[in-house]
Structures are given as C-alpha cells and as structure tokens.
Design a protein around this motif. Structure first.
Motif, short mmCIF file in Angstrom:
data_model
loop_
_atom_site.label_atom_id
_atom_site.label_comp_id
_atom_site.label_asym_id
_atom_site.label_seq_id
_atom_site.Cartn_x
_atom_site.Cartn_y
_atom_site.Cartn_z
N ASN A 14 0.84 -1.20 0.00
CA ASN A 14 0.00 0.00 0.00
C ASN A 14 0.88 1.25 0.00
O ASN A 14 2.00 1.24 0.49
CB ASN A 14 -0.91 0.03 1.23
CG ASN A 14 -1.98 -1.04 1.18
OD1 ASN A 14 -3.04 -0.84 0.59
ND2 ASN A 14 -1.71 -2.19 1.79
N ASP A 15 0.32 2.31 -0.53
CA ASP A 15 1.07 3.56 -0.56
C ASP A 15 1.25 4.15 0.84
O ASP A 15 2.31 4.64 1.18
CB ASP A 15 0.34 4.59 -1.45
CG ASP A 15 0.40 4.22 -2.91
OD1 ASP A 15 1.35 3.52 -3.30
OD2 ASP A 15 -0.51 4.61 -3.66
N ARG A 16 0.19 4.08 1.63
CA ARG A 16 0.24 4.71 2.95
C ARG A 16 -0.48 3.87 3.99
O ARG A 16 -1.45 3.19 3.70
CB ARG A 16 -0.38 6.11 2.90
CG ARG A 16 0.44 7.12 2.11
CD ARG A 16 -0.22 8.47 2.13
NE ARG A 16 -1.52 8.44 1.46
CZ ARG A 16 -2.38 9.47 1.43
NH1 ARG A 16 -2.06 10.59 2.06
NH2 ARG A 16 -3.52 9.38 0.81
N VAL A 17 0.02 3.97 5.22
CA VAL A 17 -0.56 3.26 6.35
C VAL A 17 -0.53 4.17 7.57
O VAL A 17 0.45 4.89 7.77
CB VAL A 17 0.23 1.97 6.67
CG1 VAL A 17 -0.30 1.30 7.93
CG2 VAL A 17 0.19 0.99 5.50
N TYR A 18 -1.59 4.17 8.35
CA TYR A 18 -1.56 4.86 9.63
C TYR A 18 -1.20 3.87 10.73
O TYR A 18 -1.81 2.80 10.84
CB TYR A 18 -2.92 5.49 9.96
CG TYR A 18 -2.95 6.99 9.73
CD1 TYR A 18 -2.12 7.84 10.46
CD2 TYR A 18 -3.83 7.56 8.81
CE1 TYR A 18 -2.16 9.21 10.26
CE2 TYR A 18 -3.87 8.93 8.60
CZ TYR A 18 -3.03 9.75 9.33
OH TYR A 18 -3.05 11.11 9.14
N LEU A 19 -0.20 4.23 11.54
CA LEU A 19 0.17 3.45 12.72
C LEU A 19 -0.40 4.17 13.93
O LEU A 19 -0.05 5.32 14.21
CB LEU A 19 1.69 3.35 12.84
CG LEU A 19 2.24 2.82 14.17
CD1 LEU A 19 1.79 1.38 14.41
CD2 LEU A 19 3.76 2.93 14.22
N GLY A 34 0.88 1.17 24.85
CA GLY A 34 1.55 0.22 23.97
C GLY A 34 0.64 -0.49 22.99
O GLY A 34 1.11 -1.10 22.03
N PHE A 35 -0.70 -0.43 23.20
CA PHE A 35 -1.63 -1.03 22.24
C PHE A 35 -1.44 -0.38 20.87
O PHE A 35 -1.22 0.83 20.77
CB PHE A 35 -3.08 -0.83 22.68
CG PHE A 35 -3.56 -1.82 23.70
CD1 PHE A 35 -2.69 -2.51 24.53
CD2 PHE A 35 -4.93 -2.08 23.85
CE1 PHE A 35 -3.15 -3.42 25.48
CE2 PHE A 35 -5.39 -2.99 24.77
CZ PHE A 35 -4.52 -3.66 25.60
N LYS A 36 -1.55 -1.19 19.82
CA LYS A 36 -1.30 -0.66 18.46
C LYS A 36 -2.33 -1.16 17.47
O LYS A 36 -2.94 -2.21 17.64
CB LYS A 36 0.09 -1.08 17.98
CG LYS A 36 1.24 -0.44 18.75
CD LYS A 36 2.58 -0.87 18.18
CE LYS A 36 3.71 -0.22 18.94
NZ LYS A 36 3.75 -0.66 20.35
N MET A 37 -2.49 -0.36 16.42
CA MET A 37 -3.38 -0.71 15.32
C MET A 37 -2.82 -0.11 14.05
O MET A 37 -2.16 0.93 14.09
CB MET A 37 -4.80 -0.16 15.59
CG MET A 37 -5.76 -0.28 14.42
SD MET A 37 -7.38 0.44 14.79
CE MET A 37 -8.19 -0.98 15.50
N LEU A 38 -3.05 -0.78 12.93
CA LEU A 38 -2.68 -0.20 11.64
C LEU A 38 -3.90 -0.12 10.75
O LEU A 38 -4.79 -0.97 10.81
CB LEU A 38 -1.56 -0.99 10.98
CG LEU A 38 -1.82 -2.42 10.47
CD1 LEU A 38 -2.41 -2.40 9.06
CD2 LEU A 38 -0.54 -3.23 10.48
N ILE A 39 -3.96 0.92 9.96
CA ILE A 39 -5.02 1.12 8.97
C ILE A 39 -4.35 1.46 7.66
O ILE A 39 -3.61 2.44 7.57
CB ILE A 39 -5.97 2.27 9.37
CG1 ILE A 39 -6.51 2.07 10.80
CG2 ILE A 39 -7.13 2.39 8.38
CD1 ILE A 39 -7.21 3.28 11.35
#
Length: 316
Positions: A14-19, A34-39
């Motif tokens: 993908n071109d871009r990802v939000y962390l 410390g919890f994380k998610m990517l979109i």
C-alpha cells in the motif's frame, strides 16, 4: 512480532498506512499503553487500541485522511464516559491518548529493523514524537516511557526486542502445550530436555530455542533476571529435584515445579536435608499453576499461564 510483520506487508503493498499507538492511559480505559493498530489506504485494519465505539469512530476518521493527498501526525485524547464527540459511550471510565503516524514505503527499513531486533531478541528503543519516528539510543528502565505536555510537545519510547523469557525444563507433552500457549502470549520460549530424539521436543515448533542438555549443568544455560520465568516439568522426580537444586539460589522472576503435593512434600524434605532453607523453598511455586483441577496438558498450560500472567502484571 505478528503486528510488525503485518505492518511490513501493508507498507510493501500500500502507498500509505496509519500506525496508531496508545501512549498514555488512565483509569479503566480499554486501551492500554503500547496497544497498536494499523489502517492501510486499502482499508485493511489490524490490531486494536481498545475496541468499542471510540475505536470505530477514530478508524473511520483516519480512513478519510488516507484518501487525502497528504496526511500528518496527530494525537487524539479519548474519554470513556458518556457519549460525546470523542466519548466511547461505554460504561467504563478512563482516558487514553492515541497517536496516529502516517507511514509509507520510506519507513520499510524502520519496520524491518524492529523485526530483526525481535527475531534476535536484542533490545532496541523505538522513538515517537510530533515530528519524528525512529530509534533512540537512550535505554529505558521499563518497556514504555511517555512524556506529554500538549499536542505539539510529547514523546513516547518503547523498548522492543526485549521479551519476557520462559525457560521450560522438560520437553514432554505438558512442555509442548505450555510452549504453544506462551508463544501466543509473546514470550521468548526456551526448552531443555535431557532425552535424545524426544518426539514432543522435535514436534515443538513454538519455542525459539530447543536443546538437549545434561541437567547437572542446567544453570549454565539460563540467564538470571527479572524478566525470566522458569517452569520445571521433567519426566521424573529425581530430575525435578536436581534441576531445582541447581536453580534455587539463582534470581528469576518466577520458578515453579509441576507435580503432586505428595511428591513435592518429599522433595522439600530432601532439599532441606541438603542445606536449602524454608525461606529459599518458599520462593518456589509448587504445585505450579492456578488451582483449577487441570487434567490435560492443555488445561495445565492454562493454569500455569494464568499464574505467570498474574505475577507479570502485578504492578501494572
């Protein structure tokens, strides 16, 4: 490790990802530090910052950002009380601060460095700030460190490649079940046995390290520390006693022995006759595990995991 592997794949495709990273939390917020998610720009989502309505609303907002020409780092303070613009509508009360970092293919090497550190179990400190995402040479005393003044003045550090280590002494059926469960709990797993060509040891694909050793020299293979947990479950009483006698005066976060009350009572009497004190023996959890009438190797693994998680999280 799975999260960073997913992030690497998404940056490659993908071109871009939000962390998204939770850098602070208070009260009973569902998202913890410390919890994380990517979109991703394709709409793919992985991980969680706590779930519920507040997560859904933020995800939808970020999906719109990813469709724009440019994206930027921003923070969001989520309040879990009542129903408001950024309220979760949940009964629990608390607050958490979430930082969203836009990443692209230029960050591939950053993610790969994290994965390399995790695979080698070598510590490295991630640094996140309003203007920077990278690494810090500064060691931190705990896994996370955060400083917050306002949206433009904050810092978050996380030590990765530094995992809690579980030493399993005894690679039988219970050792295999314990390895499988603790892999899901993100422990670094090391299994030792003194039997050659043991089928359950050969089948164990969950441990990062497996080795056949002489139990008389077991202490040479274990590193002491406050992030080290030891479970002793050899195939016979004499080996359990031998291993425990070699490790009893070492410094570990936890040490436990699998066995019946009668067997352990005898072991304690023998060890006291050999010069070990009641105070030293009191440090050992035996029989190991939370008392839930476990029968199968898998049930025993659950009882051990519950006990170790309780100890690991005691001061959180």
């Amino acid at each position: 490790m799975k999260f960073w592997e997913e992030l690497l794949v998404q940056l490659q495709t993908n071109d871009r990802v939000y962390l998204l990273t939770v850098i602070q939390n208070q009260g009973s917020s569902p998202g913890r530090k410390g919890f994380k998610m990517l979109i991703s720009s394709s709409g793919y989502i992985y991980g969680s910052i706590g779930g519920g309505v507040m997560e859904y609303e933020l995800v939808e907002e970020l999906k719109e950002h990813l469709q724009q020409t440019t994206t930027s780092i921003f923070s969001r303070r989520l309040i879990h009380q009542g129903r408001g613009t950024f309220g979760s509508g949940m009964i629990c009360s608390g607050e958490q601060t979430v930082i969203a970092h836009p990443l692209d293919k230029s960050h591939l090497s950053w993610v790969q460095t994290i994965l390399d550190s995790l695979k080698k179990n070598k510590p490295k400190t991630i640094l996140l700030s309003p203007t920077h995402i990278g690494f810090s040479e500064t060691e931190i005393p705990s896994q996370y460190s955060s400083q917050w003044q306002d949206d433009t003045n904050w810092q978050f550090k996380e030590q990765i490649g530094f995992q809690n280590t579980l030493y399993i002494i005894g690679g039988g059926h219970v050792g295999l079940a314990v390895s499988e469960l603790f892999q899901k709990l993100n422990f670094h797993i090391v299994v030792f046995d003194n039997r050659d060509q043991l089928n359950t040891l050969e089948q164990n694909r969950y441990a990062q390290h497996k080795e056949v050793i002489d139990y008389a020299s077991v202490s040479e293979y274990l590193k002491e520390g406050n992030d080290r947990y030891v479970v002793i479950m050899t195939n016979k009483y004499t080996d359990d006693k031998l291993v425990l006698s070699k490790l009893l005066r070492k410094q570990f976060k936890f040490i436990g022995v699998l066995g019946s009350v009668a067997k352990l009572k005898t072991m304690w009497e023998v060890l006291q006759n050999e010069g070990f004190t009641k105070t030293e023996l009191a440090k050992v959890s035996a029989p190991i595990g939370i008392a839930i009438k476990s029968q199968t190797p898998e049930e025993i693994a659950v009882s051990i995991a519950a006990q170790i998680i309780q100890i690991k999280n005691a001061n959180l």
